[in-house]
Design an enzyme around this catalytic site. Structure first.
Site, PDB file in Angstrom:
ATOM      1  N   ARG A   1      36.824  -5.358 -93.044  1.00 45.06           N
ATOM      2  CA  ARG A   1      36.143  -5.070 -91.763  1.00 45.06           C
ATOM      3  C   ARG A   1      34.925  -4.179 -91.961  1.00 45.06           C
ATOM      4  NH1 ARG A   1      36.745  -0.969 -88.418  1.00 45.06           N
ATOM      5  NH2 ARG A   1      38.852  -0.474 -89.076  1.00 45.06           N
TER       6      ARG A   1
ATOM      7  N   TYR B   1      17.407 -18.096 -76.284  1.00 47.02           N
ATOM      8  CA  TYR B   1      18.718 -18.746 -76.176  1.00 47.02           C
ATOM      9  C   TYR B   1      19.488 -18.189 -74.977  1.00 47.02           C
ATOM     10  CZ  TYR B   1      23.594 -19.697 -77.322  1.00 47.02           C
ATOM     11  OH  TYR B   1      24.902 -20.054 -77.258  1.00 47.02           O
TER      12      TYR B   1
ATOM     13  N   LYS C   1      23.931 -21.935 -87.981  1.00 52.83           N
ATOM     14  CA  LYS C   1      22.997 -23.062 -87.973  1.00 52.83           C
ATOM     15  C   LYS C   1      22.525 -23.359 -89.406  1.00 52.83           C
ATOM     16  CE  LYS C   1      23.879 -22.736 -83.636  1.00 52.83           C
ATOM     17  NZ  LYS C   1      23.662 -21.526 -82.962  1.00 52.83           N
TER      18      LYS C   1
END
Ligand SMILES: Cc1ncc(COP(=O)(O)O)c(C=O)c1O
Length: 388
Positions: A52, A106, A203
């Site tokens: 983490r 976006y 992406k």
């Protein structure tokens, strides 16, 4: 005397990072450290290794590699592109600050700014990003950062960063750029005056439609602050996702070169068809930002294409149903061609009239062209047009 080291090309950096001679008997492909925690020396006050914290070797390797691709001091991968957008802004903004954002961003990031930043005491306002004068006019005494996405979704507008960057430098503001659509193969915002770059690594950086991830790129100082926020807000990337991105980065340059070639070929063919009333692709001479795109997108014009069909929504839906190669799915940047309708996805939150005003009429189709043979995509489009 030490010889000056040659700067490695983008493809070599994407594969090797900063290559060093390998010891014998080491794996060529990186091992996956699918471990939440690591043994730590007894009595040591050094930071513990814990996934983490973002210090798992798989997480560290891809951060170094992306920094080398963007020409930055540092980079950090986090759990999603939205996580990257949130943490990059929280790293530079404080309660009472104003953020000036392009309005062409976006939808998810728009929601983040509108629904969350207000209650953190951060005021956000939006401007049309194409005119430098509008930026200057919209700045306030409290403005601390400017946010731009380029190329934009879904009109593929290409924003000239340099005038905005000059303004930001003069006013002491941080310029944050979402470069997801370009990838460092086509555009590296830091070379054009940006301070911080974010990516949805879901992406092109990963490229295979099998990972959700994001990245923040910038100075050591900014990335350290993003790392601190990542640790406390719980935004670390899973080690296996990091391993998949490691593999994806190795083919980034060849993939994006192919996306560019397929994008241009399909856009040019669409442009020759009467059935399409508009073809949005920055590599076409009639695109409003063609000149800026030619000057700044040095790898190519990308794999994203916007299409408008005669006959609006009904024609668009018939066309979509007839396609056999493109998958009707949101997202972009993977090996397979995807198509989505902004009215139902990224721009579902605004009215049809607002969409039309923004240049995205209902029936607008956004394609993320994949790595298939362009002739097959074109033949598929042709048979679908014949069935309208
Ligand atoms: C330009 C852009 N930025 C950020 C995001 C958010 O990325 P993610 O879905 O990885 O959280 C997206 C997602 O579509 C995007 O297209």
């Amino acid at each position: 005397m030490t010889a000056k080291r040659r700067r490695l090309g983008l493809a070599t950096r994407a594969i090797h990072g900063d290559p060093k001679a390998r010891p014998d008997w080491t794996a060529v492909a990186p091992p996956l450290y699918q471990s939440s925690t690591f043994t730590n020396p007894v009595g040591s006050s050094a930071e513990v290794l814990y996934s983490r914290y973002g210090n798992n070797p798989n997480q560290i390797d891809i951060g170094k590699r992306l920094a080398l691709l963007e020409g930055a001091e540092a980079a950090l991968f986090v759990a999603s592109g939205m996580g990257a957008a949130a943490l990059a802004h929280l790293a530079v903004l404080r309660p009472g600050d104003h953020l000036l954002s392009s309005e062409w961003i976006y939808g998810g990031v728009h929601r983040l700014f509108n629904e969350e930043f207000g209650r953190l005491g951060i005021d956000v306002s939006f401007v049309n990003p194409t005119a430098t004068r509008t930026w200057k006019k919209a700045m306030r005494k409290t403005t601390r950062a400017v946010f731009i996405e380029t190329p934009t979704n879904p009109l593929m507008r290409v924003i000239d960063l340099e005038p905005v960057a000059t303004l930001c430098k003069a006013e002491g503001l941080a310029l944050i750029v979402d470069s997801t659509f370009a990838s460092p193969v086509n555009f590296r915002p830091l070379e054009h005056g940006a301070d911080i770059v974010i990516h949805s690594a879901t992406k092109y950086l990963n490229g295979h439609t099998d990972v959700i991830a994001g990245a923040v790129v910038g100075t050591e100082q900014v990335v350290e602050e993003v790392r601190r926020l990542m640790q406390v807000w719980g935004q670390a990337l899973d080690p296996f996702a990091a391993w998949l991105i490691d593999r994806g980065l190795k083919t980034l340059t060849v993939r994006v070169a192919r996306h560019n070639a397929v994008g241009l070929a399909v856009a040019q063919w669409c442009d020759s068809q009467d059935a399409f009333t508009k073809v949005h692709y920055p590599g076409l001479p009639q695109h409003p930002d063609h000149e800026i795109a030619k000057r700044t997108l040095d790898g190519g014009f990308g794999g994203m294409l916007g299409l408008e069909l005669k006959g609006g929504v009904r024609a668009a839906e018939r066309f979509l149903r007839a396609l056999t190669i493109a998958a009707h799915a949101p997202s972009l940047g993977g090996v397979e061609t995807l198509v989505s309708e902004p009215r139902l996805t990224s721009h579902a939150g605004i009215t049809a009239a607002q969409r039309a005003e923004a240049g995205i009429p209902d029936g607008f189709l956004r394609f993320s062209l994949g790595l298939e043979d362009p002739d097959d995509i074109i033949a598929d489009f042709a048979q679908a047009l014949a069935r309208l």
